[in-house]
Motif scaffolding. Structure first.
Motif, short mmCIF file in Angstrom:
data_model
loop_
_atom_site.label_atom_id
_atom_site.label_comp_id
_atom_site.label_asym_id
_atom_site.label_seq_id
_atom_site.Cartn_x
_atom_site.Cartn_y
_atom_site.Cartn_z
N TYR A 66 48.07 65.90 36.45
CA TYR A 66 47.34 66.57 37.51
C TYR A 66 46.32 67.54 36.93
CZ TYR A 66 46.34 69.50 41.53
OH TYR A 66 45.70 70.19 42.52
N THR A 105 43.34 65.75 35.50
CA THR A 105 42.45 65.26 36.56
C THR A 105 41.65 66.41 37.17
OG1 THR A 105 43.98 63.47 37.07
CG2 THR A 105 42.38 64.04 38.77
N VAL A 106 42.32 67.52 37.41
CA VAL A 106 41.64 68.69 37.98
C VAL A 106 40.56 69.18 37.03
CG1 VAL A 106 41.95 71.13 38.56
CG2 VAL A 106 43.53 69.42 39.46
N ARG A 107 40.86 69.23 35.76
CA ARG A 107 39.87 69.72 34.78
C ARG A 107 38.66 68.80 34.70
NH1 ARG A 107 44.57 71.42 30.95
NH2 ARG A 107 44.71 73.62 31.48
N ASN A 139 37.53 66.81 37.16
CA ASN A 139 36.82 66.83 38.44
C ASN A 139 36.32 68.21 38.85
OD1 ASN A 139 37.14 64.07 38.86
ND2 ASN A 139 39.19 64.38 39.70
N HIS A 140 36.75 69.23 38.19
CA HIS A 140 36.37 70.59 38.57
C HIS A 140 35.62 71.25 37.42
CE1 HIS A 140 36.10 74.58 39.85
NE2 HIS A 140 37.32 74.86 40.14
N ARG A 141 34.36 70.89 37.34
CA ARG A 141 33.52 71.49 36.30
C ARG A 141 32.80 72.67 36.93
NH1 ARG A 141 31.83 65.71 34.49
NH2 ARG A 141 33.59 65.26 33.13
N PRO A 142 32.82 73.81 36.28
CA PRO A 142 32.12 74.97 36.85
C PRO A 142 30.62 74.72 36.91
CG PRO A 142 33.09 75.48 34.70
CD PRO A 142 33.49 74.09 35.05
N ARG A 143 30.01 75.19 37.98
CA ARG A 143 28.57 75.04 38.15
C ARG A 143 27.84 75.98 37.20
NH1 ARG A 143 27.42 75.17 44.59
NH2 ARG A 143 28.00 73.02 45.00
N ASN A 168 33.37 77.93 50.46
CA ASN A 168 34.14 78.79 49.56
C ASN A 168 33.75 80.25 49.62
OD1 ASN A 168 35.51 76.58 48.68
ND2 ASN A 168 34.29 76.28 46.84
#
Length: 156
Positions: free
Chosen positions: A112, A115-117, A119-123, A142
């Motif tokens: 998990y 997958t999170v890392r 799909n969750h790239r900081p802008r 947000n």
């Protein structure tokens, strides 16, 4: 150390530490004034005892196997009954099942996180929409309602 420190370091109530002493699971020295003096090695011993109790072993069996935890090659068996052997085999098998379950859960959490890392790239600052664009396209989910910009929106 005194009983309060051992209790704090192991998360074990004082009453339970006295019970372990009564059951001869731990050996406690007495100072000249009669206070219990707990040796540093008892921190690990108490944690071992608690772990064995948590898996369901009775104190009479724990008392038998504690020496094996200190010196695994110097195992002295006294009075190992068929009931005790069966209990230990059952406990061993249940521990193995719990370990396998923990490994499965750890692997699921690791998957998990991976997958999170991905799909969750900081802008980056250049990739973030400008405040004006945000105001025209509506509030960002947000951003808390009280912090949303009202610039560029029609006055109510």
């Amino acid at each position: 150390m005194r009983i309060g420190e051992l209790s704090e370091r192991t998360g074990t109530p004082r009453r339970l530490l006295r019970y372990y002493e009564e059951q001869r699971l731990i050996a406690v020295d007495r100072s000249s004034n009669g206070y219990r003096e707990y040796d540093e090695v008892l921190v690990d011993r108490v944690l071992q005892i608690r772990g064995l109790l948590d898996v369901g072993l009775p104190t009479r069996i724990i008392k038998e196997i504690l020496p094996c935890l200190d010196e695994p090659r110097a195992i002295h068996v006294s009075g190992a009954t068929p009931e005790m052997i069966a209990t230990l085999e059952l406990e061993r098998d249940q521990m193995t099942e719990r370990i396998q379950g923990l490994i499965r859960n750890r692997d699921a959490v690791a998957a998990y996180l991976a997958t999170v890392r991905v799909n969750h790239r900081p802008r980056t600052a250049s990739a973030a929409p400008s405040a004006g664009l945000r105001a025209r396209t509506g509030p960002v989910a947000n951003v808390p309602a009280g912090a949303r910009s009202t610039a560029g929106t029609p006055a109510g």
